[in-house]
Design a protein around this motif. Structure first.
Motif, PDB file in Angstrom:
ATOM      1  N   THR A  81       0.862  -1.184   0.000  1.00  0.00           N
ATOM      2  CA  THR A  81       0.000   0.000   0.000  1.00  0.00           C
ATOM      3  C   THR A  81       0.902   1.238   0.000  1.00  0.00           C
ATOM      4  O   THR A  81       1.457   1.591  -1.022  1.00  0.00           O
ATOM      5  N   LEU A  82       1.068   1.884   1.142  1.00  0.00           N
ATOM      6  CA  LEU A  82       2.038   2.971   1.228  1.00  0.00           C
ATOM      7  C   LEU A  82       3.441   2.408   1.392  1.00  0.00           C
ATOM      8  O   LEU A  82       3.631   1.331   1.974  1.00  0.00           O
ATOM      9  N   ASP A  86       7.080   7.061   1.064  1.00  0.00           N
ATOM     10  CA  ASP A  86       5.936   7.982   1.090  1.00  0.00           C
ATOM     11  C   ASP A  86       5.848   8.710   2.427  1.00  0.00           C
ATOM     12  O   ASP A  86       5.388   9.852   2.503  1.00  0.00           O
ATOM     13  N   ARG A 141      -6.481   5.059   1.157  1.00  0.00           N
ATOM     14  CA  ARG A 141      -7.053   5.681  -0.038  1.00  0.00           C
ATOM     15  C   ARG A 141      -6.116   6.735  -0.633  1.00  0.00           C
ATOM     16  O   ARG A 141      -6.479   7.404  -1.599  1.00  0.00           O
ATOM     17  N   GLY A 142      -4.932   6.895  -0.016  1.00  0.00           N
ATOM     18  CA  GLY A 142      -3.957   7.836  -0.564  1.00  0.00           C
ATOM     19  C   GLY A 142      -4.047   9.232   0.015  1.00  0.00           C
ATOM     20  O   GLY A 142      -3.412  10.157  -0.497  1.00  0.00           O
ATOM     21  N   GLN A 238      -7.672   0.832  -3.217  1.00  0.00           N
ATOM     22  CA  GLN A 238      -6.550   0.734  -4.151  1.00  0.00           C
ATOM     23  C   GLN A 238      -6.776   1.633  -5.358  1.00  0.00           C
ATOM     24  O   GLN A 238      -5.846   2.275  -5.844  1.00  0.00           O
ATOM     25  N   ARG A 241      -6.249   5.272  -4.329  1.00  0.00           N
ATOM     26  CA  ARG A 241      -4.822   5.507  -4.084  1.00  0.00           C
ATOM     27  C   ARG A 241      -4.052   5.597  -5.398  1.00  0.00           C
ATOM     28  O   ARG A 241      -3.184   6.452  -5.581  1.00  0.00           O
ATOM     29  N   TRP A 242      -4.372   4.714  -6.339  1.00  0.00           N
ATOM     30  CA  TRP A 242      -3.681   4.719  -7.635  1.00  0.00           C
ATOM     31  C   TRP A 242      -3.977   6.012  -8.393  1.00  0.00           C
ATOM     32  O   TRP A 242      -3.068   6.631  -8.960  1.00  0.00           O
ATOM     33  N   LYS A 244      -4.904   8.999  -7.246  1.00  0.00           N
ATOM     34  CA  LYS A 244      -4.251  10.156  -6.625  1.00  0.00           C
ATOM     35  C   LYS A 244      -2.755  10.160  -6.904  1.00  0.00           C
ATOM     36  O   LYS A 244      -2.168  11.206  -7.200  1.00  0.00           O
ATOM     37  N   SER A 245      -2.135   8.985  -6.797  1.00  0.00           N
ATOM     38  CA  SER A 245      -0.696   8.902  -7.041  1.00  0.00           C
ATOM     39  C   SER A 245      -0.370   9.211  -8.500  1.00  0.00           C
ATOM     40  O   SER A 245       0.561   9.969  -8.798  1.00  0.00           O
TER      41      SER A 245
END
Length: 288
Positions: A81-82, A86, A141-142, A238, A241-242, A244-245
């Protein structure tokens, strides 16, 4: 004043097995132990175990409070995840740290010398876990605002140097969630410092409709399919998070600053801005 310590652990990803609960029971005859947690208060003695080791082996979250003005909040995030990289920009000397192992990433917010006497005289402990636990879902969730708050707590407690530069400011710092507000209270972050950090870097810069539409229009079909596939399989954390990243990376590579980043400020700058925010707040209160 008698000694007081409060320990609460919570299992989120999976329930504890009967054998695991028996192992924990062997360390305490008084604790409340269930498939989802361990809770105990101590007025003498101490926990017969290492909290971080327990988090790695059994649990996903840990809250600690002691009446010598110390408290701690620890989260374990699943592998993949993180990443430690990060969290690294937000780490301080003592208030925010992280450790990575095969069981995942362990993030630790610790306050060793709180200043709220009334709070710690009230046997402060029960209730914090329910208020703070949603931070874990937000990180998955980022949403990195809880990490920035850990760093900001270090600014307020002189845990970082005046010459240090702030990390990238996550979007939405001026609109903290209920869990993030609880974390700010848990770490006793000066509200004027939060206002200063948020007010000079209005967090939605970079998230305007035009830039978002431009990014989405240029996304390859394969990557769009990846996001929809995660959503259809119930992997919303996921997927968010993807997204946003990927957007942050695109925004940076396009020559713009990070979303919400108005340029790095020094710790000294933030402390001056906090003093200015205090003056404004006090004047508003006087006017009212």
């Amino acid at each position: 004043m008698s000694e007081y310590q409060y320990y609460e652990f919570r299992a989120v990803e999976r329930p504890l097995s009967q054998d695991e609960m028996a192992e924990l029971r062997a360390t305490s005859s008084r604790a409340t132990i269930s498939p989802t947690g361990f809770v105990n208060e101590y007025h003498w003695g101490d926990l017969k175990g290492d909290p971080q080791a327990w988090v790695r082996r059994y649990f996903d979250a840990f809250v600690y409070s002691a009446n010598w003005h110390a408290c701690r909040f620890v989260l374990r995030l699943p592998p993949g995840t993180l990443r430690r990289s990060d969290v690294a920009p937000f780490q301080t000397q003592t208030l925010l740290s992280c450790d990575e192992s095969g069981s995942g990433l362990v993030i630790d917010w610790s306050l060793e010398a709180g200043g709220d006497d009334e709070r710690f005289c009230m046997e402060d402990g029960p209730g914090w876990m329910d208020r703070l636990l949603p931070v874990r879902d937000e990180l998955l969730r980022g949403d990195l605002r809880a990490l920035y708050l850990g760093w900001l707590a270090g600014v307020g407690m002189d845990d970082v140097d005046n010459d240090d530069m702030e990390p990238a400011v996550p979007a939405g710092l001026s609109r903290l969630t209920a869990a993030q507000q609880a974390l700010a209270a848990f770490l006793e972050i000066d509200p004027d410092l939060i206002a200063a950090a948020a007010g000079s870097a209005e967090q939605d810069a970079g998230l305007d409709d035009d830039s978002v539409e431009t990014w989405i229009a240029g996304l390859p079909k394969k990557e769009m399919g990846l996001v929809f596939n995660m959503l259809l399989h119930g992997e919303s954390q996921q997927a968010e998070r993807w997204v946003k990243s990927a957007f942050r990376i695109w925004h940076k590579e396009s020559g713009s600053s990070e979303p919400g980043d108005a340029g790095q400020r020094s710790v000294a700058d933030l402390r001056v801005l906090a003093k200015q925010a205090e003056v404004v707040r006090m004047k508003q209160e006087a006017d009212e």
